[in-house]
Design a protein around this motif. Structure first.
Motif, short mmCIF file in Angstrom:
data_model
loop_
_atom_site.label_atom_id
_atom_site.label_comp_id
_atom_site.label_asym_id
_atom_site.label_seq_id
_atom_site.Cartn_x
_atom_site.Cartn_y
_atom_site.Cartn_z
N ASP A 12 0.80 -1.23 0.00
CA ASP A 12 0.00 0.00 0.00
C ASP A 12 0.83 1.28 0.00
OD1 ASP A 12 -2.17 -1.61 0.03
OD2 ASP A 12 -2.85 -1.09 2.07
N ILE A 13 2.13 1.17 0.26
CA ILE A 13 2.94 2.38 0.41
C ILE A 13 4.14 2.33 -0.52
CG2 ILE A 13 4.27 3.82 2.01
CD1 ILE A 13 2.57 2.69 4.27
N ARG A 14 4.22 3.37 -1.35
CA ARG A 14 5.38 3.56 -2.23
C ARG A 14 6.03 4.89 -1.90
NH1 ARG A 14 3.76 3.24 -8.28
NH2 ARG A 14 2.26 4.82 -7.59
N TYR A 15 7.34 4.94 -2.07
CA TYR A 15 8.01 6.21 -1.82
C TYR A 15 8.79 6.65 -3.05
CZ TYR A 15 12.75 4.28 -1.13
OH TYR A 15 13.98 3.69 -1.30
N ALA A 16 8.88 7.96 -3.22
CA ALA A 16 9.55 8.54 -4.38
C ALA A 16 10.92 9.07 -4.01
CB ALA A 16 8.70 9.67 -4.96
N SER A 17 11.78 9.15 -5.02
CA SER A 17 13.07 9.84 -4.89
C SER A 17 13.42 10.41 -6.25
CB SER A 17 14.17 8.89 -4.41
OG SER A 17 14.70 8.16 -5.50
N HIS A 44 16.75 8.94 -1.60
CA HIS A 44 16.72 7.48 -1.66
C HIS A 44 17.49 6.88 -0.49
CE1 HIS A 44 18.37 3.63 -3.76
NE2 HIS A 44 17.32 3.33 -3.01
N MET A 45 18.70 7.38 -0.28
CA MET A 45 19.54 6.84 0.78
C MET A 45 18.90 7.04 2.16
SD MET A 45 22.36 5.57 -0.62
CE MET A 45 23.82 5.78 0.39
N ALA A 46 18.27 8.20 2.34
CA ALA A 46 17.63 8.49 3.62
C ALA A 46 16.51 7.48 3.89
CB ALA A 46 17.07 9.91 3.63
N MET A 47 15.68 7.21 2.89
CA MET A 47 14.56 6.28 3.11
C MET A 47 15.05 4.86 3.30
SD MET A 47 11.29 6.31 3.57
CE MET A 47 10.35 7.53 2.66
N GLU A 48 16.08 4.46 2.57
CA GLU A 48 16.61 3.11 2.74
C GLU A 48 17.23 2.95 4.13
OE1 GLU A 48 16.31 0.38 0.90
OE2 GLU A 48 14.98 1.52 -0.41
N LEU A 49 17.87 4.01 4.61
CA LEU A 49 18.40 3.97 5.97
C LEU A 49 17.25 3.89 6.99
CD1 LEU A 49 20.72 4.17 7.99
CD2 LEU A 49 20.60 6.67 7.77
N PHE A 50 16.20 4.66 6.73
CA PHE A 50 15.01 4.63 7.60
C PHE A 50 14.40 3.23 7.61
CE2 PHE A 50 10.36 5.07 7.94
CZ PHE A 50 10.26 5.67 9.20
N LYS A 51 14.28 2.61 6.46
CA LYS A 51 13.74 1.25 6.38
C LYS A 51 14.63 0.26 7.12
CE LYS A 51 12.53 -0.18 2.32
NZ LYS A 51 12.62 -0.42 0.84
N PHE A 52 15.94 0.40 6.97
CA PHE A 52 16.87 -0.50 7.62
C PHE A 52 16.77 -0.39 9.14
CE2 PHE A 52 21.14 -1.06 9.47
CZ PHE A 52 21.31 -2.42 9.23
N ARG A 53 16.66 0.84 9.64
CA ARG A 53 16.62 1.05 11.09
C ARG A 53 15.29 0.63 11.72
NH1 ARG A 53 21.89 1.30 12.21
NH2 ARG A 53 22.92 3.16 11.38
N THR A 54 14.20 0.68 10.92
CA THR A 54 12.87 0.47 11.50
C THR A 54 12.18 -0.82 11.05
OG1 THR A 54 11.79 1.67 9.69
CG2 THR A 54 12.50 2.96 11.62
N ALA A 82 10.65 -0.96 8.17
CA ALA A 82 9.55 -0.52 7.31
C ALA A 82 9.64 -1.20 5.94
CB ALA A 82 9.57 1.00 7.15
N LYS A 83 8.47 -1.39 5.30
CA LYS A 83 8.39 -2.05 4.00
C LYS A 83 7.72 -1.09 3.01
CE LYS A 83 9.78 -5.95 5.91
NZ LYS A 83 11.11 -6.53 5.66
N MET A 84 8.52 -0.55 2.11
CA MET A 84 7.99 0.36 1.09
C MET A 84 8.72 0.15 -0.22
SD MET A 84 7.60 4.00 3.14
CE MET A 84 8.94 3.76 4.31
N ASP A 85 8.00 0.24 -1.32
CA ASP A 85 8.61 0.10 -2.63
C ASP A 85 9.14 1.45 -3.11
OD1 ASP A 85 8.10 -2.61 -2.88
OD2 ASP A 85 6.12 -2.29 -3.77
N HIS A 86 10.31 1.41 -3.71
CA HIS A 86 10.97 2.62 -4.20
C HIS A 86 10.53 2.92 -5.64
CE1 HIS A 86 14.98 4.66 -5.54
NE2 HIS A 86 14.08 5.56 -5.20
#
Length: 322
Positions: A150-155, A163-173, A175-179
């Protein structure tokens, strides 16, 4: 009329007050290569300093936008330019991110340039479209884990700070989102505020106006402290999510081999520009803080940040070599 000491003194004062038009940084036009699209943060910054160079020294300055490949196209073009001081790169810390992400770049990210000065830093904010209900970062994480599709993120592209910020956020938390990568900031932001994309790490100066218009919601800033531009938006650490700190870093570099005398002259000139209160105010309106400093300080920043991004890339398992 006799020439007196007082007349000579007044003449000297008048000459000192005149702009040093004859002492241009270069008798030929200077090109600032911007590796991102017109209207982006790097482009705005390049035009601010370019305008100051024109007004202070009568210097002809051309801004050459070469977007694409997360800044690699523009950086590669600048690295191939003659090292004669006539071509500069509006350096963005994606140069270091790309060095961490790929071993097959068309240029040498560090050795291919002479660092001149760090111009400014800016903050990225985690944001969601107003149509989604999340009020904080942890709510977004929980929803993305429950329903990943249900959740996609843009860069603006693979390897960009967004992109790097969101991937780091996903790694730390977790979270599951498609880029969904775009070719530049404009397309990513337009689809995000249009509701086609649910989330994005967005530069604070870009996100604020859309947040005030009710189009998006800022959930947290990716910096160690709250930004004065949005003091009500908490940091990630304040929300119990540590080690998600990603700043936008901007500087000026020249092709490797540019004479040290020219590099030093540019450093002095840009420091003068950054010390101007008018320039500081313009940068603050773009969500940026003026930095400045010596060539050695900028080189030290590069030496420190590259290992950091390599560690992030390895931990998150992301690469451009696909």
């Amino acid at each position: 009329m006799p020439i007196t000491r007082r007349t000579l003194a007044l003449g000297a004062v008048a000459l000192a007050a005149c702009p040093a038009r004859a002492q241009r940084l270069s008798e030929q036009p200077i090109t600032i290569v911007v590796p991102f699209s017109p209207g982006s943060g790097p482009d705005i910054l390049a035009r601010i300093v370019g305008d100051e160079m024109r007004s202070r020294w009568g210097q002809v300055v051309v801004t050459d936008n070469k977007p694409g490949a997360s800044g690699n196209i523009g950086a590669a073009a600048a690295s191939r330019a003659a090292p004669d001081g006539r071509t500069l790169l509006l350096w963005v810390n994606t140069v270091l991110m790309n060095a961490a992400l790929s071993r097959n770049l068309p240029f040498e990210p560090v050795k291919g340039f002479e660092p001149i000065i760090e111009l400014a830093q800016g903050s990225l904010a985690l944001a969601v479209h107003a149509s989604v209900p999340f009020q904080d970062a942890k709510a977004l994480v929980a929803a993305s884990i429950a329903k990943p599709a249900d959740i996609r993120y843009a860069s603006p592209g693979r390897g960009t700070p967004h992109h790097m910020a969101m991937e780091l956020f996903k790694f730390r938390t977790g979270a599951k989102m498609d880029h969904v990568p775009y070719n530049g900031t404009a397309g990513a932001v337009n689809d995000f505020i249009g509701g086609h994309i649910q989330a994005m790490f967005i530069p604070i100066h870009v996100g604020l106006s859309h947040a005030r218009n009710g189009l998006i919601r800022l959930l947290g800033v990716g910096s160690s402290q709250r930004t004065p531009l949005a003091p009500d938006v908490p940091t990630m650490a304040e929300q119990g999510i540590p080690d998600v700190e990603v700043n936008l870093g901007y500087g000026i570099s020249a092709p490797a081999g540019t004479p040290a005398s020219l590099v030093e002259r540019y450093n002095v000139a840009f420091n003068e520009v950054l010390a101007d209160p008018k320039v500081k105010d313009l940068l603050e309106k773009q969500g940026l803080s003026a930095v400045g400093g010596s060539i050695k300080q900028f080189a030290g920043r590069i030496d420190e940040e590259l290992p950091r991004w390599r560690a992030v890339v390895q931990a998150a398992g992301i690469t451009l070599d696909q």
